[in-house]
Design a protein around this motif. Sequence first.
Motif, PDB file in Angstrom:
ATOM      1  N   LEU A 183       0.818  -1.211   0.000  1.00 23.86           N
ATOM      2  CA  LEU A 183       0.000   0.000   0.000  1.00 23.86           C
ATOM      3  C   LEU A 183       0.854   1.264   0.000  1.00 23.86           C
ATOM      4  O   LEU A 183       0.386   2.340  -0.325  1.00 23.86           O
ATOM      5  N   GLY A 184       2.090   1.088   0.405  1.00 24.13           N
ATOM      6  CA  GLY A 184       2.947   2.259   0.500  1.00 24.13           C
ATOM      7  C   GLY A 184       3.342   2.762  -0.875  1.00 24.13           C
ATOM      8  O   GLY A 184       3.612   1.985  -1.784  1.00 24.13           O
ATOM      9  N   ALA A 185       3.358   4.055  -0.994  1.00 26.89           N
ATOM     10  CA  ALA A 185       3.790   4.649  -2.255  1.00 26.89           C
ATOM     11  C   ALA A 185       5.211   5.154  -2.093  1.00 26.89           C
ATOM     12  O   ALA A 185       5.602   5.570  -1.000  1.00 26.89           O
ATOM     13  N   PRO A 186       5.978   5.079  -3.159  1.00 32.87           N
ATOM     14  CA  PRO A 186       7.338   5.591  -3.047  1.00 32.87           C
ATOM     15  C   PRO A 186       7.331   7.082  -2.723  1.00 32.87           C
ATOM     16  O   PRO A 186       6.371   7.787  -3.011  1.00 32.87           O
ATOM     17  N   VAL A 187       8.416   7.516  -2.130  1.00 34.10           N
ATOM     18  CA  VAL A 187       8.436   8.872  -1.601  1.00 34.10           C
ATOM     19  C   VAL A 187       8.510   9.926  -2.696  1.00 34.10           C
ATOM     20  O   VAL A 187       7.797  10.909  -2.680  1.00 34.10           O
ATOM     21  N   SER A 188       9.344   9.679  -3.672  1.00 39.78           N
ATOM     22  CA  SER A 188       9.547  10.603  -4.800  1.00 39.78           C
ATOM     23  C   SER A 188       9.700  12.042  -4.353  1.00 39.78           C
ATOM     24  O   SER A 188      10.241  12.334  -3.293  1.00 39.78           O
ATOM     25  N   ALA A 189       9.219  12.932  -5.146  1.00 35.68           N
ATOM     26  CA  ALA A 189       9.451  14.345  -4.853  1.00 35.68           C
ATOM     27  C   ALA A 189       8.298  14.969  -4.090  1.00 35.68           C
ATOM     28  O   ALA A 189       8.205  16.181  -3.972  1.00 35.68           O
ATOM     29  N   LEU A 190       7.425  14.093  -3.591  1.00 39.35           N
ATOM     30  CA  LEU A 190       6.251  14.614  -2.894  1.00 39.35           C
ATOM     31  C   LEU A 190       6.612  15.404  -1.646  1.00 39.35           C
ATOM     32  O   LEU A 190       5.890  16.292  -1.234  1.00 39.35           O
ATOM     33  N   VAL A 191       7.702  14.996  -1.046  1.00 39.38           N
ATOM     34  CA  VAL A 191       7.998  15.587   0.255  1.00 39.38           C
ATOM     35  C   VAL A 191       9.268  16.420   0.190  1.00 39.38           C
ATOM     36  O   VAL A 191      10.025  16.370  -0.772  1.00 39.38           O
ATOM     37  N   GLN A 192       9.464  17.126   1.293  1.00 39.51           N
ATOM     38  CA  GLN A 192      10.614  18.023   1.332  1.00 39.51           C
ATOM     39  C   GLN A 192      11.928  17.245   1.405  1.00 39.51           C
ATOM     40  O   GLN A 192      11.959  16.064   1.640  1.00 39.51           O
ATOM     41  N   ASN A 212      14.425  17.097   3.627  1.00 37.41           N
ATOM     42  CA  ASN A 212      14.750  16.364   4.841  1.00 37.41           C
ATOM     43  C   ASN A 212      14.006  15.046   4.883  1.00 37.41           C
ATOM     44  O   ASN A 212      14.512  14.040   5.338  1.00 37.41           O
ATOM     45  N   TRP A 213      12.796  15.114   4.401  1.00 37.57           N
ATOM     46  CA  TRP A 213      11.976  13.924   4.429  1.00 37.57           C
ATOM     47  C   TRP A 213      12.446  12.870   3.448  1.00 37.57           C
ATOM     48  O   TRP A 213      12.481  11.699   3.749  1.00 37.57           O
ATOM     49  N   SER A 214      12.793  13.334   2.261  1.00 36.43           N
ATOM     50  CA  SER A 214      13.116  12.340   1.242  1.00 36.43           C
ATOM     51  C   SER A 214      14.315  11.513   1.664  1.00 36.43           C
ATOM     52  O   SER A 214      14.490  10.386   1.240  1.00 36.43           O
ATOM     53  N   ARG A 215      15.144  12.070   2.561  1.00 40.71           N
ATOM     54  CA  ARG A 215      16.290  11.304   3.026  1.00 40.71           C
ATOM     55  C   ARG A 215      15.851  10.184   3.980  1.00 40.71           C
ATOM     56  O   ARG A 215      16.360   9.077   3.915  1.00 40.71           O
ATOM     57  N   CYS A 216      14.911  10.507   4.865  1.00 34.41           N
ATOM     58  CA  CYS A 216      14.592   9.578   5.940  1.00 34.41           C
ATOM     59  C   CYS A 216      13.256   8.860   5.762  1.00 34.41           C
ATOM     60  O   CYS A 216      12.887   8.049   6.608  1.00 34.41           O
ATOM     61  N   ALA A 217      12.508   9.170   4.734  1.00 38.42           N
ATOM     62  CA  ALA A 217      11.215   8.519   4.550  1.00 38.42           C
ATOM     63  C   ALA A 217      11.371   7.366   3.575  1.00 38.42           C
ATOM     64  O   ALA A 217      12.082   7.471   2.576  1.00 38.42           O
ATOM     65  N   ARG A 218      10.731   6.272   3.892  1.00 39.04           N
ATOM     66  CA  ARG A 218      10.875   5.114   3.027  1.00 39.04           C
ATOM     67  C   ARG A 218       9.678   5.003   2.095  1.00 39.04           C
ATOM     68  O   ARG A 218       9.801   4.867   0.903  1.00 39.04           O
ATOM     69  N   ARG A 219       8.511   5.046   2.710  1.00 35.49           N
ATOM     70  CA  ARG A 219       7.272   4.942   1.922  1.00 35.49           C
ATOM     71  C   ARG A 219       6.237   5.855   2.553  1.00 35.49           C
ATOM     72  O   ARG A 219       6.359   6.248   3.710  1.00 35.49           O
ATOM     73  N   ILE A 220       5.197   6.132   1.771  1.00 40.00           N
ATOM     74  CA  ILE A 220       4.102   6.931   2.303  1.00 40.00           C
ATOM     75  C   ILE A 220       2.841   6.079   2.263  1.00 40.00           C
ATOM     76  O   ILE A 220       2.527   5.463   1.229  1.00 40.00           O
ATOM     77  N   PHE A 221       2.152   6.005   3.379  1.00 35.34           N
ATOM     78  CA  PHE A 221       0.913   5.219   3.443  1.00 35.34           C
ATOM     79  C   PHE A 221      -0.265   6.177   3.520  1.00 35.34           C
ATOM     80  O   PHE A 221      -0.292   7.060   4.385  1.00 35.34           O
ATOM     81  N   ASN A 222      -1.180   5.969   2.623  1.00 30.76           N
ATOM     82  CA  ASN A 222      -2.340   6.843   2.594  1.00 30.76           C
ATOM     83  C   ASN A 222      -3.495   6.156   3.303  1.00 30.76           C
ATOM     84  O   ASN A 222      -4.178   5.309   2.738  1.00 30.76           O
ATOM     85  N   PHE A 223      -3.668   6.448   4.589  1.00 35.19           N
ATOM     86  CA  PHE A 223      -4.788   5.872   5.334  1.00 35.19           C
ATOM     87  C   PHE A 223      -6.008   6.743   5.121  1.00 35.19           C
ATOM     88  O   PHE A 223      -5.919   7.841   4.582  1.00 35.19           O
ATOM     89  N   GLU A 224      -7.150   6.232   5.634  1.00 35.28           N
ATOM     90  CA  GLU A 224      -8.398   6.951   5.387  1.00 35.28           C
ATOM     91  C   GLU A 224      -8.355   8.395   5.865  1.00 35.28           C
ATOM     92  O   GLU A 224      -8.723   9.325   5.162  1.00 35.28           O
ATOM     93  N   ARG A 225      -7.852   8.552   7.119  1.00 38.50           N
ATOM     94  CA  ARG A 225      -7.945   9.896   7.666  1.00 38.50           C
ATOM     95  C   ARG A 225      -6.601  10.624   7.658  1.00 38.50           C
ATOM     96  O   ARG A 225      -6.515  11.791   7.964  1.00 38.50           O
ATOM     97  N   ASP A 226      -5.563   9.881   7.394  1.00 36.13           N
ATOM     98  CA  ASP A 226      -4.249  10.478   7.629  1.00 36.13           C
ATOM     99  C   ASP A 226      -3.210   9.889   6.678  1.00 36.13           C
ATOM    100  O   ASP A 226      -3.398   8.807   6.135  1.00 36.13           O
ATOM    101  N   VAL A 227      -2.156  10.600   6.537  1.00 33.57           N
ATOM    102  CA  VAL A 227      -1.032  10.088   5.750  1.00 33.57           C
ATOM    103  C   VAL A 227       0.093   9.751   6.721  1.00 33.57           C
ATOM    104  O   VAL A 227       0.473  10.574   7.552  1.00 33.57           O
ATOM    105  N   MET A 228       0.562   8.518   6.650  1.00 35.14           N
ATOM    106  CA  MET A 228       1.666   8.131   7.531  1.00 35.14           C
ATOM    107  C   MET A 228       2.938   7.993   6.706  1.00 35.14           C
ATOM    108  O   MET A 228       2.933   7.399   5.638  1.00 35.14           O
ATOM    109  N   ILE A 229       3.991   8.535   7.240  1.00 39.73           N
ATOM    110  CA  ILE A 229       5.274   8.395   6.558  1.00 39.73           C
ATOM    111  C   ILE A 229       6.103   7.373   7.313  1.00 39.73           C
ATOM    112  O   ILE A 229       6.259   7.451   8.542  1.00 39.73           O
TER     113      ILE A 229
END
Lengths: 162, 860
Positions: A118-127, A129-146
């Motif tokens: 379910l996780g999406a690759p980080v790509s350029a979506l985030v800033q 600092n994030w792109s260095r330390c984020a592995r995947r992004i999970f889009n839950f119903e109410r929230d986005v978890m990194i």
Amino acid sequence: MTPTAPLSPHEPAIAAADLVQFVTVRLGGQLIGVPIDHVRDVFQIAALTPVPLAPQGVAGLANLRGRIILLVDLAAELGLVSQPAKGARLAVGIEWRGETLGLLVDAVGDVVSASPDLGAPVSALVQDNWSRCARRIFNFERDVMIELDLNALLDSPLTKAA
Amino acid sequence: MDDLIADFVTETLDSIDLLDAEIVRLERDPTHAQAIEHVFRVVHTIKGTCGFLNLRRLERLAGAVEHLISPIRDGAPAGAQTVAGIFEALDRIRSVARGVGTMGVEPEGSDQDLLAITASDDSSSAQASGRSHTGDGFTSGTLVYQVLERPLRDGEASLDNLERAFQAAPGPEAVQELRTPNGTIEPVPAAAKARVRVAVDRLDHLMDMVSELVLVRNQLHELSRKDDSGLYKLPFQRLSHITGELQDGVMRTRMQPISMAWSGLPRIVRDLALGLGKQITLETQGDDTEIDRQLLEIIKDSLVHLVRNAADHGIEPPVERIAADKASTGLIRLSAGREGGQIVVRISDDGRGLDLERLRSHAVERGLLSDAEARLLTEGDSAKLIFRPGFSTASSVTDLSGRGVGLDAVRASVESAGGTIDLVNRPGFGLSVVVKLPLTLAIANVLIVEAGGQRYALPQLAVTELVRVSAEGDVRVENIGSLQMFRLRGGLLPLIRLDRLFGGPETTTGASVIAVCQSGHAHFGLALDAILQTEEIVVKPLPVKLRPISYFSGTTILGDGAVVLILEPMGFARTVDGTNKAFEHVRQPEAGETPPSAATRILVFRDWDGQEKAVPLAQITRLEEISPDAVEKAGDCDVVQYRNRTMHLVNLGGSKALPDGSGPLSVIVFSHGRQTVGLVVCEIVDVFEERLDLDLAHPGPGSLGTAVVDGRVMQVVDVSALIGPDMQGGMVEPSDTPARLILLEPSPFFQALLEPLLRARGYEVAISETVEAAQAVAARGGFAAAIVDLDTGPATSAAACAALRSDLAAPALVVGLATRAVAGSRLPDAAGGGCIVGKFDRRRLLDVLAESLPAMAHAA
């Protein structure tokens, strides 16, 4: 669970049944998932000893039941602004290369299970600092978890003090 | 790998180390029954164990040793050949066992060479002893026969029968069977003591747990003090007592006798003595002194190195010894013991001791010291030169010592273990090296200190004294620009303000206490706000991420549960070394590092005429404060005794008399060659780091000219005029065709200093700041010489010299310029082999040019 293709060609295919568990934490309003395998415990910090001349990402040292642990200023590393609740600060204790480290967080939430697919690759979506330390992004119903990439966070030298 | 084999390998390696010592003893005293028995037993055990572990190669080798030792046991003399054979076989066993340890199986290889020696030796010794070793029950095959030289008792099986049982045994289970105490197995005293092998990490874990218990105890102690009922008093005391005992006990399990570190030494000394043609006895004392395992590991190699050094460099060859009226056999004595809370290890020899004069000249040759510095060294400091990096007294690297591990590495490893190293030198009579170590690394005695609002633990071992700072007391802190120094009994020591260094809030008190520390050859003070208490702490390692910070060596938890950092004196020493260098002299920059060419550190002082004057810091040897009472009259000069020498005091006013004044005199010390001069000034103002643009238009007496420093115009002192005889006069007649020179010098200061001088001598000067520019100039042709700045780094400069030389008109002269030139040093041949001249030694530069250039003109 919706079986989909593996995340990227570099990662081995994971069976759909394999759920990954995360301890969720809040930091500066952002929901962050820490892979549960690495989490030892969650604890309150009574006293923090600052370390002079330490890299900026180091918050200090604390005494966790007789063990001395290094506290990582996760907010500084990720470029977030911490919004700590009143009272003692919280840290997630993680086991890292035989040492216990603490990640300073604002609040600790539930343990969530998610299919890694379910996780999406980080790509350029985030800033940056994030792109260095984020592995995947999970889009839950109410929230986005990194999902925090501990390798990337801790293997590279922590941000140098200015 | 099989646990059993792993155990066997460790045990075998351990016992072989011990055997080396025994065999050396045996070589001296072939009738030493105990030694013979010990060797025999150990070898026999190895052989037997190999049998049932199915390690055939080792078994054969052990058999060979057994074979060699048997005749000695029977009373034959231990000939040199036999001993050599035994040593060789033991070495082979060692290497094969190591192979087994790493690979799990015996490494391939043939031992025929050794087995052949055994065989030949056997026939001769069998004849010599005239006894037959035939026992009953010979086996065929690869087994080597063995003897039990007492009749078999009832119920005992012969060795060979046992051997056969070993062979037939199927595997590890059989070990249990054979070890069943049925009285039939030859007792093996070494293993007979009840001992358990425990993995080290288990002990470490136990130690951690005990440390935590200690912390809990300390916390309870805080609580029980607040409790008035007295209810907890007794149980707490018991807990306290038990904790103490437990801590002691666990620490003991981590202790090993120090002889573990030196068990290999008799062999090393023997081999060294043979190789060097010397006679050396090694005596050990205090073998059973126990020391923490971790420490032992750290200092093991250092002890070996020190003993090697004593044998190689200390002990003289027999002829020399007899000439010096000593016994022909040299003695190296190794002793260990507990003194107070420390382990003291002494390595003493009765050799030639250190020749301090040679050490000093060697250090100067190596560029570690300037001549002036060398002459100022005390005896103790001179001896300690051997611990400087890059120092080795051996003129040639011998086979046995001098393998690149210098004594500086020894010192570093001793200091990293929290220890100290000292020398007691008796020239002509020997040298003692005294190594002091803490009992354990896990527990340290520290001072809990406060600086910048935070507590730190400072290891007591590094602290030589504590002094209180007060306005009227002896100890005063002085600001010299960015450097802070303090005066302690007439000397100036660098001061480190912890609060400033650590970037914390600067505490209003500044420094109320100074902890005077020594680490290596650095002396310095740590400025602290307060010293809270002394404490015995449990040292915990620094988290990995913090290890790059050189100022901390570990962490600990105090009784109140707070985490504090343990300060690392070595880290501060390195910082101080930097300032010392800047302060005493500018050393050759490291290769690849370019010095800030434009900026120069300049010391500004106020002279008696009220004017501020400047002098480049690089030219200053030291700053001192001298009491007027110490000043004596020598003729019409004022002199003081300074470091066992006479130092002339001068002032810039031109008058020889000292200004009146009751307070101590501020003196700037300059040294050059054999001369030391103290310039008495009114007040030291500050140190500035900026571009020194020298205006030579207005030189005055004792002044090079003027420069703008910190926005003010001031005179720059001509140090060479102070030190040497006057440089004025002696102008040469300009020749018809002036020689043309290239001056390659990036620093504007030196450009400005040298150019007018050279012009005044009738040379035509072209100045270049880079090698490329200089080469371009040289290509125009007609230049007879180049003067090249070497301070940018030896490697690049040598290349620059060589490049320039090829562009100059042949035969070209290239002269090197260095801030710190060693007398007589020369450029490499590729660069023309020209002289290297000190930057401030203008006379020498002119002399060199004058000598060489006319000659060249003729040759051209």
